[in-house]
Scaffold this motif. Sequence first.
Motif, short mmCIF file in Angstrom:
data_model
loop_
_atom_site.label_atom_id
_atom_site.label_comp_id
_atom_site.label_asym_id
_atom_site.label_seq_id
_atom_site.Cartn_x
_atom_site.Cartn_y
_atom_site.Cartn_z
N ASP B 242 0.87 -1.15 0.07
CA ASP B 242 -0.08 0.05 0.25
C ASP B 242 0.87 1.18 0.21
O ASP B 242 1.16 1.96 0.84
CB ASP B 242 -0.60 0.18 1.38
CG ASP B 242 -1.99 0.92 1.22
OD1 ASP B 242 -2.56 1.34 0.05
OD2 ASP B 242 -2.06 1.71 2.05
N TYR B 281 -1.69 -6.99 0.10
CA TYR B 281 -2.43 -5.76 0.36
C TYR B 281 -1.82 -4.62 -0.94
O TYR B 281 -1.01 -4.05 -0.52
CB TYR B 281 -2.57 -5.12 1.48
CG TYR B 281 -3.43 -4.11 1.68
CD1 TYR B 281 -4.99 -4.47 2.05
CD2 TYR B 281 -3.28 -2.62 1.57
CE1 TYR B 281 -5.93 -3.50 2.10
CE2 TYR B 281 -4.36 -1.91 1.53
CZ TYR B 281 -5.66 -2.25 1.83
OH TYR B 281 -6.40 -1.40 2.10
N ARG B 283 -2.19 -1.16 -3.17
CA ARG B 283 -3.05 -0.11 -3.07
C ARG B 283 -4.06 0.01 -4.54
O ARG B 283 -3.46 -0.43 -5.41
CB ARG B 283 -2.19 1.08 -2.69
CG ARG B 283 -1.23 1.39 -4.27
CD ARG B 283 -0.20 2.67 -3.72
NE ARG B 283 -1.09 3.66 -3.49
CZ ARG B 283 -0.78 5.11 -3.76
NH1 ARG B 283 0.22 5.25 -4.67
NH2 ARG B 283 -1.25 6.07 -3.46
N GLY B 325 -6.69 -2.00 -1.94
CA GLY B 325 -7.10 -1.14 -1.25
C GLY B 325 -7.99 -0.35 -2.15
O GLY B 325 -8.32 -0.42 -3.04
N CYS B 331 -4.24 3.05 5.47
CA CYS B 331 -4.12 1.70 5.23
C CYS B 331 -2.56 1.31 5.34
O CYS B 331 -2.26 0.09 5.30
CB CYS B 331 -4.97 0.97 4.46
SG CYS B 331 -6.54 1.25 4.91
N SER B 340 -8.27 -3.26 7.42
CA SER B 340 -8.71 -3.15 5.93
C SER B 340 -8.72 -4.42 5.40
O SER B 340 -9.57 -4.99 4.63
CB SER B 340 -8.05 -2.29 5.17
OG SER B 340 -8.20 -1.97 3.79
#
Lengths: 237, 598
Positions: B242, B281, B283, B325, B331, B340
């Motif tokens: 992220d 994760y 973004r 995301g 986050c 998240s």
Amino acid sequence: MIRHFTLDGKKIPFREGQTIMEAAQDAGIYIPHLCYNPEFVPHGSCRVCTVKANGRIVASCTTPATEEMQVENETEELQGNRRELLQMLFVEGNHVCPGCEKSGACQLQAVAYYTGMLAPEFTYFYPMRTVDSSHPDVAIDYNRCILCELCVRASRDEDGKNIFSIDGRGINTHLTVNSASGKLGDTDFDVHDKAAQVCPVGAILPKHEGYNIPIGQRLYDRKPISVVGDVADHQEE
Amino acid sequence: MSAQTATELSDLLLKQWNRDPANLLQILIALQRDLNHIPNEAIRYLASELSLPQSVVEGVIGFYTFLHRQPRGHYDLLFSDNITDQMQGSRDRAQQLATALNVDLGATSEDLGLSLGYTSCIGMPDQGPAALINGKTLTRLSKERMDQIADLIKQQTPVDQWPEEFFTVEDNIRRRDILLDTVLDKGAALTSYLSQGPDKLLDEIERSGLRGRGGAGFKTALKWRFCREAKGEDPVVVCNADEGEPGTFKDRVLLQSYADRLIEGMTLCAAIIGASQGFIYLRGEYRYLLEPLQQELQKRRDSGLLGSTIQGHASLDFDIEIHLGAGAYICGEESALIESLEGKRGIPRIRPPFPVTQGYLGRPTVVNNVETFIAAAMIADNGADWFRSRGTSESTGTKLLSISGDCARPGIYEYPFGTSIQTILDDCDATNTQAVQVAGPAGMTLPASEFNRVIAFDDVPTGGSFMVFDHSRNMLEAVQNFADFFVHESCGFCTPCRVGTSLLKKRLEKVIAGHATGMDLEKMIEIGHLMKTSSHCGLGTTAANPILDTIEKFPLLYDERLKTTSFEPAFDLNKALDEAREITGRTDPGAYVEGGGV
């Protein structure tokens, strides 16, 4: 073995896992706070309970006490920080004490007096917020909400109703009600719910009893909050 | 879109995501993509199917910038609004398009089906101005290209038929050191793990001195060891991709061109801590990398390097899922990232407990940056001494920097820790440099007198952002851009950050308008200090940095704009009467007041 830490020079006993706030309350010492209520999981969002623990500024409601920790609470620096945090809360919403039904029995106002806050000092935000009077017994004045999330926690964790939620982000963060219309009247909220008893300010107000207790005889009118305790402790009397 | 379709689509997505509330955010992102918003029917349906209060689903939508309850246009165009984009003319390009199509910036035109607006840095400052169209990245938005885009929208040409070159993202790697210059054979780190075992390998990573590359610099071996020894069951490996710090784009290049090494590093971590589940994760701004990354994961599965019985070992069982995301800088903070990942609003958690003991769904969780996992994989293959051959004793190895702004050669530079700011400026052909912003808005503003300082955890630490400003720039514009960024990205949970960011923005505007006095500067320092000491997480504690740093190091920027009076009202009474004078048509002296205001 009982363990101890030091708070403003006083030895305070604590049990394993207790936070600074919990141990201080057990010892009868007041640390100013708004979003903390011993009946619910600590939140740590208002930051009014910040203390200095071993030189670091931390929220006392979420920081576990440790052996021989040196904690400062009633210092001018910390009271100054608290005043400034309170000023932020005052200008962020629309808190008009002279016209508020909760005046005299409001924790925000009482903590402000306690820390010696005289004026908001910052420029007011004057946000456009609404009042929800759809419920027969309880009104919500969003102008006064300080986002402590006590009603969210109480409704979720004790009433099991999940009536309140948080929406938005940043400065647009706001309290919401879980119904299609977003109105409290369209929920199964009850004036006897725990969530109706925990608001530290005048955001969630019972109807039909406004000004029953005259100004001058209210909760914090004659004794400071450090002696009287939280609003929530006096709700069901 | 009819109610039935929204419900049907929700149902399909619920099946795809195992009807798991932890996947709510992923379902919402998919709905937004297909329906240009998340209709109330879908909210009601998801809430009831996932046994969540409707207001909680609404609260998740309300938290993420890329999720909407009102329809966006079928062209949803967001210009990256970092200061480096602005320096490349992004605001002019946005205006050019708005004028050409006769729409308002920040609004949706129903005729054209176009929504036009700005968004936080999308990680393309070396090839800007950049924008997202329906989540796809547009780069190098020249005036000519903007004209072409205006025509494509006028002709209602679908985005997937736009010229390919509009979407080209270059790596722009300008300097390689041991990390980018050393070959890592597929599976080499795992082979090393299998021959050495977890304890020896952890010792080796510890001896390498590797610290987290996201910026905080926590010792990687220690984090992995804590997680390995944590009491909880079923640990999890999470890659923090992220990359939201404005001006940073090195992870984007690693994800685009070194993804196999990342997967290798995550698999190595999984083997050491005993994890079978992993997440990347990613973004939302890097949505264009989703399919290529999924292909990389599949390639690894096909070669027996990911999935069950990795390299034929029954005990090695690990797979990775990608979560997107949806436009929330916060986050990138590891506990907000975990929230998240669990499908919630990205509010940083109270610590302790730390993620290594109670992270994703309460399970022990390692969260590391992309670069950290890659470095760990390479250390497993090449040894600690190889890594320690670069850097300083406290900051071993190399660091990838994302360089942008006023320099002739922006891009990715890999440097040994301990390299001076001046050396870096010379290498990227920056001349007449006024200031460098290292580690993004949350980092430090360095004036020329500090260019002898070095990139290192104990001097100038950075996650990778390095923005250069020459003497033609008004640094207050950068400070204002950063202040606006933090107002937009504060999660709103704690008082000092939620309110403080807005208070700072207002005071700064007062300075820029020429209405501020010395007292305003004092107040800004006071607010900034309170945010630094009292905020709940790293966003709040660093959000005042650009203002505090520039007041201290660039005092003239402020001093020359101050009023000489000791008290200047925030509210100009005379100006406030403009409207009344216009309505009444009065111009006589009595219609004007001198002074006044609060």
